[in-house]
Design an enzyme around this catalytic site. Structure first.
Site, PDB file in Angstrom:
ATOM      1  N   SER A   1       0.794  -1.230   0.000  1.00  0.00           N
ATOM      2  CA  SER A   1       0.000   0.000   0.000  1.00  0.00           C
ATOM      3  C   SER A   1       0.827   1.281   0.000  1.00  0.00           C
ATOM      4  O   SER A   1       0.253   2.369  -0.067  1.00  0.00           O
ATOM      5  CB  SER A   1      -0.952   0.011   1.197  1.00  0.00           C
TER       6      SER A   1
ATOM      7  N   LYS B   1       0.104   3.855  -2.654  1.00  0.00           N
ATOM      8  CA  LYS B   1      -0.894   4.919  -2.551  1.00  0.00           C
ATOM      9  C   LYS B   1      -0.266   6.306  -2.409  1.00  0.00           C
ATOM     10  O   LYS B   1      -0.955   7.316  -2.570  1.00  0.00           O
ATOM     11  CB  LYS B   1      -1.842   4.620  -1.391  1.00  0.00           C
TER      12      LYS B   1
ATOM     13  N   SER C   1      -5.964   3.618   4.285  1.00  0.00           N
ATOM     14  CA  SER C   1      -5.425   2.745   3.242  1.00  0.00           C
ATOM     15  C   SER C   1      -6.529   2.085   2.420  1.00  0.00           C
ATOM     16  O   SER C   1      -6.464   0.902   2.079  1.00  0.00           O
ATOM     17  CB  SER C   1      -4.519   1.666   3.854  1.00  0.00           C
TER      18      SER C   1
END
Length: 383
Positions: free
Chosen positions: A77, A80, A132
């Site tokens: 993640s 991102k 997230s």
């Protein structure tokens, strides 16, 4: 509408690639420089559990520590970070995003979005960075570029523009894919860029926050997945990431006594411990040294009749281990033949900064005024 957004987005990425290639100077972040190669940085603290890690000075961009810094790994993640960067750079915070069925169907870590829900882009980016949300990332991409696939192409172009040469994205959220990878060093470059965006920096330092949906009119409480914000008093960002393939990952920033450092640890069983250890080592064992002030004359160029003073337009700051300060050297390299006429502000050469055998940066040297002279002696000013 989508066509207009897509055209605008590609123009922005194209312009970013051009301006990055000529290394513009950010007055806050100092003169542009090529960072020290990860393989050549000083050793840091012992017993870092991460498979790959870097420590970078946010202002100068200098690399202070590297462990397999260029090894390609799943970023999970931490992907991102790039999604949020493009969301802010290519969209307006108050734009209203309508959630598509595709975005709502994305699983694992999510905001539990439903089709046709409406929410401002800023709130959606907050959900992606703090909680997230995988679904939030797809919604951002579709709103900016019309589709996630088109947005991912822009992510890859932006990564290259920032110097992240060992990164390839295939989605917006970091869900596992063998063709989706980055490196500790590349993620540091992207995070450093993100921290220059005030909204990005503000969001990633929040421990807890709320986001507001427009339709339906509801609020959602969010708690940051970055536990370093709770257990390290100087922490002020950035993003966690976890998958089976990637392991535990963390991109984290901290500011102490006015100096901000950035750490990346990938596949780190003790990611928060590793990050804290590297940051503390950086604050204790490294420093930022100002070599030249903005506008300071650093040498004289021999023109037709007299010597022309040359200067650096911007200050030169270098971050390095304190023990290596004595190894800093500067060299003037002329790019124009001696005994030539010059124009005011003309680039006549560059100043190289060396740390031992490693060139840290190269800064243009400009003429102070229009002068002609006839001398051949080059005299350097002391630093």
């Amino acid at each position: 509408m989508i066509r207009q957004k897509w055209t605008r987005a590609w123009c922005c990425v194209f312009l970013c690639m051009i301006t990055t290639s000529i290394l513009p100077v950010n007055p806050v972040y100092g003169a542009p420089k090529k960072p020290v190669k990860p393989a050549e940085v000083a050793e840091g603290p012992a017993r870092v559990s991460a498979e790959a890690a870097v420590l970078m000075d946010v202002v100068t961009g200098d690399l202070l520590y590297g462990k397999q810094a260029n090894k390609r790994r799943p970023p999970a993640s931490t992907t991102k970070i790039m999604t949020a960067i493009l969301g802010f750079e290519l969209g307006q915070s108050d734009e209203v995003v309508t959630v598509s069925p595709k975005a709502a169907a994305v699983g694992e870590a999510t905001l539990h979005l439903d089709p046709a829900e409406k929410i401002n882009l800023y709130e959606l980016i907050t959900g992606a960075l703090v909680r997230s949300g995988n679904d939030a990332c797809v919604a951002i991409a579709e709103h900016i570029a019309g589709s996630e696939e088109q947005f991912v192409q822009m992510m890859n172009q932006k990564a290259l523009a920032l110097g992240a040469q060992n990164t390839h994205f295939v989605n917006t959220n970091g869900l596992p894919n063998k063709e989706h990878y980055s490196t500790a060093y590349d993620l540091a470059l992207m995070a450093r860029h993100g921290l220059q965006i005030p909204q990005f920096a503000s969001i990633t330092r929040q421990k807890e926050t709320k986001i507001h949906f427009l339709e339906p009119d509801v609020f959602m409480d969010l708690r940051n997945t970055n536990k370093l914000l709770w257990n390290y008093p100087y922490a002020d960002g950035v993003k966690t990431g976890t998958t089976t393939a990637a392991g535990k990952c963390l991109v984290a920033s901290a500011t102490k006594e006015g100096r901000q450092l950035l750490v990346v640890v990938l596949n780190a069983p003790d990611r928060f411990g590793d990050a804290k250890k590297l940051l503390e080592w950086g604050f204790e064992k490294t420093e930022t040294v100002r070599l030249v002030n903005a506008g300071q004359a650093v040498a004289e160029f021999p023109s037709l009749k007299e010597m022309v003073q040359v200067f650096c337009k911007d200050p030169i700051d270098v971050s390095l281990p304190k023990a290596e300060r004595k190894n800093i050297q500067t060299r003037v390299v002329w790019e124009k033949n001696a005994n030539s006429p010059v124009q005011a502000g003309e680039r006549l050469g560059h100043l190289e900064v060396w740390l031992g055998k490693q060139k840290v940066t190269s800064i243009p040297l400009l003429s102070e005024n229009e002068v002609v002279g006839d001398r051949s002696l080059i005299r350097l000013f002391p630093f």
